[in-house]
Design an enzyme around this catalytic site. Sequence first.
Site, short mmCIF file in Angstrom:
data_model
loop_
_atom_site.label_atom_id
_atom_site.label_comp_id
_atom_site.label_asym_id
_atom_site.label_seq_id
_atom_site.Cartn_x
_atom_site.Cartn_y
_atom_site.Cartn_z
N ASP A 1 -37.08 104.32 -53.03
CA ASP A 1 -38.28 103.59 -52.59
C ASP A 1 -37.85 102.34 -51.81
O ASP A 1 -37.08 101.53 -52.34
CB ASP A 1 -39.11 103.18 -53.81
CG ASP A 1 -39.59 104.39 -54.60
OD1 ASP A 1 -40.58 105.00 -54.18
OD2 ASP A 1 -38.96 104.71 -55.61
N ASP B 1 -34.79 105.98 -44.63
CA ASP B 1 -35.47 106.03 -43.33
C ASP B 1 -35.99 104.65 -42.95
O ASP B 1 -36.76 104.52 -42.01
CB ASP B 1 -36.66 107.01 -43.40
CG ASP B 1 -37.71 106.55 -44.40
OD1 ASP B 1 -37.35 105.82 -45.35
OD2 ASP B 1 -38.90 106.91 -44.24
N THR C 1 -35.08 116.67 -47.91
CA THR C 1 -35.96 116.41 -49.05
C THR C 1 -37.41 116.37 -48.58
O THR C 1 -37.69 116.28 -47.38
CB THR C 1 -35.62 115.08 -49.74
OG1 THR C 1 -36.02 114.01 -48.88
CG2 THR C 1 -34.14 114.95 -50.06
N TYR D 1 -39.66 113.96 -49.11
CA TYR D 1 -39.97 112.65 -48.52
C TYR D 1 -39.43 112.58 -47.10
O TYR D 1 -40.10 112.09 -46.19
CB TYR D 1 -39.36 111.53 -49.39
CG TYR D 1 -39.53 110.17 -48.79
CD1 TYR D 1 -40.64 109.38 -49.09
CD2 TYR D 1 -38.60 109.67 -47.89
CE1 TYR D 1 -40.81 108.13 -48.51
CE2 TYR D 1 -38.76 108.42 -47.31
CZ TYR D 1 -39.86 107.65 -47.62
OH TYR D 1 -40.03 106.43 -47.04
N GLU D 2 -38.22 113.07 -46.92
CA GLU D 2 -37.58 113.03 -45.60
C GLU D 2 -38.40 113.83 -44.58
O GLU D 2 -38.60 113.36 -43.45
CB GLU D 2 -36.17 113.62 -45.73
CG GLU D 2 -35.40 113.73 -44.46
CD GLU D 2 -34.05 114.41 -44.70
OE1 GLU D 2 -33.77 114.79 -45.86
OE2 GLU D 2 -33.29 114.55 -43.75
C1 LIG Z 1 -39.30 107.71 -51.97
S1 LIG Z 1 -39.08 108.77 -53.34
C2 LIG Z 1 -37.90 109.95 -52.70
C3 LIG Z 1 -37.83 111.18 -53.56
C4 LIG Z 1 -36.81 112.23 -53.12
N1 LIG Z 1 -35.44 111.73 -53.25
C5 LIG Z 1 -37.07 112.66 -51.71
O1 LIG Z 1 -36.31 112.25 -50.81
O2 LIG Z 1 -38.04 113.42 -51.50
C6 LIG Z 1 -38.08 107.82 -54.46
C7 LIG Z 1 -38.02 108.42 -55.84
O3 LIG Z 1 -37.11 107.70 -56.65
C8 LIG Z 1 -37.64 107.63 -57.95
N2 LIG Z 1 -37.00 106.48 -58.61
C9 LIG Z 1 -37.17 105.18 -58.32
N3 LIG Z 1 -36.46 104.41 -59.15
C10 LIG Z 1 -35.81 105.26 -59.99
C11 LIG Z 1 -34.91 105.06 -61.08
N4 LIG Z 1 -34.57 103.82 -61.49
N5 LIG Z 1 -34.43 106.13 -61.71
C12 LIG Z 1 -34.78 107.39 -61.32
N6 LIG Z 1 -35.63 107.63 -60.29
C13 LIG Z 1 -36.13 106.57 -59.64
C14 LIG Z 1 -39.14 107.49 -57.74
O4 LIG Z 1 -39.90 107.86 -58.89
C15 LIG Z 1 -39.37 108.41 -56.56
O5 LIG Z 1 -39.68 109.72 -56.97
#
Ligand SMILES: C[S@@+](CC[C@H](N)C(=O)[O-])C[C@H]1O[C@@H](n2cnc3c(N)ncnc32)[C@H](O)[C@@H]1O
Length: 225
Positions: A134, A170, A204, A206-207
Amino acid sequence: MTTQRLIHSFGRRRGRKLRAGRAALLDTLLPQLGIALPAGEPPVDPRTLFAIAPREVWLEIGFGGGEHLAWQAGRNPDVGLIGCEPYENGVVALLGHVRDRGLANIRIWNDDARPLLGRLAPASIARAFVLFPDPWPKARHHKRRLIQAPFLDALARVLQPGAEFRLASDHADYVEWMLERVPVHPDLTLAARFEARPDDWPETRYEAWSVGEGRRPTYFSFVRR
Ligand SMILES: C[S@@+](CC[C@H](N)C(=O)[O-])C[C@H]1O[C@@H](n2cnc3c(N)ncnc32)[C@H](O)[C@@H]1O
């Protein structure tokens, strides 16, 4: 790193209501694949978490919908993969991939990855992925960014010497933030910066969304010294 002291790096744990079939996966499959590590026990060798006796263990932090994790698990059946994700809808999506593809080499930590890192044995992970964490673009939210020195310390502790750490974003500001923190970590070296993903690095969810919005991700490969 205890949960109490951690600032949330993720947005939410639950999204839209799950359909009955998907919700059932939480009751049937998650109890089999979920990792529970009782407090106070010694650090665990992650290979012992798998029925398949994996040759090595890889770790994906924040797997979102699990497409990348499931792809890696299908392509590398002799590797054990641990996926960390606090977002329940994402966990259910991964469980769907596991069921549909019959994957036998995945374990799930349905929570913040940071407490798990502290429970794993040192030098026990051969590859780690943090793909599109994120970005928390507002300055007052930068403290929520996952890529921070304490996280990198905890990750470096569990990575084996020579282990690869793949990272992508990104978000131009977060890419700069990463470059200011990761290559200067005493245990991590920048091996490559890609403008296009290598073949063994699938897209992914999100990507795909981000690229559809016209953004150009950056991909990094670091190596644990
Ligand atoms: C922007 S999304 C991207 C998800 C995936 N990697 C993708 O590219 O489609 C970021 C993900 O990281 C997870 N996340 C954030 N902090 C985390 C943490 N401390 N431990 C595990 N997951 C975490 C969020 O819940 C979210 O699903």
